[in-house]
Design a protein around this motif. Structure first.
Motif, mmCIF file in Angstrom:
data_model
loop_
_atom_site.group_PDB
_atom_site.id
_atom_site.type_symbol
_atom_site.label_atom_id
_atom_site.label_comp_id
_atom_site.label_asym_id
_atom_site.label_seq_id
_atom_site.Cartn_x
_atom_site.Cartn_y
_atom_site.Cartn_z
ATOM 1 N N THR A 10 0.851 -1.185 0.000
ATOM 2 C CA THR A 10 0.000 0.000 0.000
ATOM 3 C C THR A 10 0.888 1.237 0.000
ATOM 4 O O THR A 10 2.016 1.204 0.487
ATOM 5 C CB THR A 10 -0.930 0.045 1.231
ATOM 6 O OG1 THR A 10 -0.134 0.015 2.414
ATOM 7 C CG2 THR A 10 -1.897 -1.136 1.241
ATOM 8 N N ALA A 11 0.359 2.284 -0.580
ATOM 9 C CA ALA A 11 1.046 3.575 -0.615
ATOM 10 C C ALA A 11 0.010 4.637 -0.975
ATOM 11 O O ALA A 11 -1.113 4.303 -1.371
ATOM 12 C CB ALA A 11 2.192 3.570 -1.618
ATOM 13 N N ASP A 12 0.393 5.890 -0.844
ATOM 14 C CA ASP A 12 -0.529 6.994 -1.131
ATOM 15 C C ASP A 12 -0.723 7.227 -2.623
ATOM 16 O O ASP A 12 -1.715 7.840 -3.027
ATOM 17 C CB ASP A 12 -0.043 8.288 -0.469
ATOM 18 C CG ASP A 12 -0.093 8.197 1.051
ATOM 19 O OD1 ASP A 12 -0.932 7.426 1.575
ATOM 20 O OD2 ASP A 12 0.698 8.904 1.706
ATOM 21 N N THR A 13 0.209 6.783 -3.433
ATOM 22 C CA THR A 13 0.117 7.025 -4.870
ATOM 23 C C THR A 13 0.392 5.733 -5.642
ATOM 24 O O THR A 13 0.974 4.785 -5.103
ATOM 25 C CB THR A 13 1.151 8.079 -5.330
ATOM 26 O OG1 THR A 13 2.471 7.542 -5.130
ATOM 27 C CG2 THR A 13 0.994 9.390 -4.561
ATOM 28 N N PHE A 14 -0.001 5.735 -6.908
ATOM 29 C CA PHE A 14 0.288 4.602 -7.771
ATOM 30 C C PHE A 14 1.791 4.376 -7.864
ATOM 31 O O PHE A 14 2.256 3.243 -7.801
ATOM 32 C CB PHE A 14 -0.307 4.825 -9.171
ATOM 33 C CG PHE A 14 0.131 3.781 -10.153
ATOM 34 C CD1 PHE A 14 -0.404 2.507 -10.116
ATOM 35 C CD2 PHE A 14 1.102 4.062 -11.093
ATOM 36 C CE1 PHE A 14 0.021 1.527 -11.002
ATOM 37 C CE2 PHE A 14 1.531 3.091 -11.986
ATOM 38 C CZ PHE A 14 0.980 1.818 -11.940
ATOM 39 N N MET A 15 2.554 5.444 -8.021
ATOM 40 C CA MET A 15 4.014 5.314 -8.125
ATOM 41 C C MET A 15 4.606 4.732 -6.846
ATOM 42 O O MET A 15 5.571 3.972 -6.898
ATOM 43 C CB MET A 15 4.664 6.654 -8.462
ATOM 44 C CG MET A 15 4.436 7.087 -9.917
ATOM 45 S SD MET A 15 4.913 5.844 -11.131
ATOM 46 C CE MET A 15 6.675 5.784 -10.892
ATOM 47 N N GLY A 16 4.019 5.062 -5.714
ATOM 48 C CA GLY A 16 4.473 4.489 -4.447
ATOM 49 C C GLY A 16 4.253 2.984 -4.408
ATOM 50 O O GLY A 16 5.127 2.219 -3.974
ATOM 51 N N THR A 46 6.688 1.327 -6.872
ATOM 52 C CA THR A 46 8.038 1.278 -6.300
ATOM 53 C C THR A 46 8.162 0.136 -5.301
ATOM 54 O O THR A 46 9.157 -0.603 -5.297
ATOM 55 C CB THR A 46 8.392 2.624 -5.645
ATOM 56 O OG1 THR A 46 8.327 3.636 -6.640
ATOM 57 C CG2 THR A 46 9.768 2.600 -5.013
#
Length: 160
Positions: free
Chosen positions: A29-35, A38
């Motif tokens: 999980t992350a706040d953005t798609f790129m996160g 990554t």
């Protein structure tokens, strides 16, 4: 399967889905798609049994999901056939709930049915079981189906 951006890493929706089915959450999980991308590329996912310790995840299922999520493609399954074979082998020795559909195609003296995860199982049993759910012990895994047998009490009840 689709190729992720950069470094040739593969992202597999199917593997993420399996992780989520085992644990109840996505592997990253992350706040953005790129996160998220990554993390897929560089972070090792937690073991499903560590994420959901109260779910009794079979070690074989966990090993299959973790192998499929390896960062180095050399350590991943090289095809879906290879992954399906590993899933089949992991079922050997287990008892599966099977919906008996019909006589087996290759041997009409046997029955054919499907497990809850849609794997075909062939096993010996009376024709009266067609249309019923039965427990079947998986004894062998073939490329496109499983072989099984009725556990003793079920076999005796079916023959009564």
């Amino acid at each position: 399967m689709h190729q992720g951006a950069g470094n040739g890493h593969s992202l597999t929706f199917a593997t993420d889905l399996r992780f989520e089915l085992l644990t109840g959450r996505v592997p990253f999980t992350a706040d953005t798609f790129m996160g998220i991308l990554t993390k897929h590329m560089f972070e090792v996912p937690e073991a499903p049994s560590a994420v959901a310790p109260d779910t009794n995840i079979p070690p074989e299922a966990e090993a299959i999901v973790l192998k499929a999520m390896q960062k180095d493609r050399e350590y991943r399954f090289q095809s879906m056939d290879e992954m399906a074979a590993a899933i089949g082998r992991s079922m050997v020795g287990s008892v599966q709930r099977v919906l008996v559909e019909r006589p087996a195609r290759k041997d009409p003296r046997q029955l054919a049915g499907r497990t809850e995860n849609n794997r075909v199982v062939n096993f010996a049993g009376p024709a009266e079981l067609v249309g019923r759910f039965v427990d079947v012990r998986i004894t062998a895994a073939n490329p496109n189906s499983l072989r099984g047998e009725l556990p003793e009490p079920a076999a005796e009840a079916a023959n009564a």
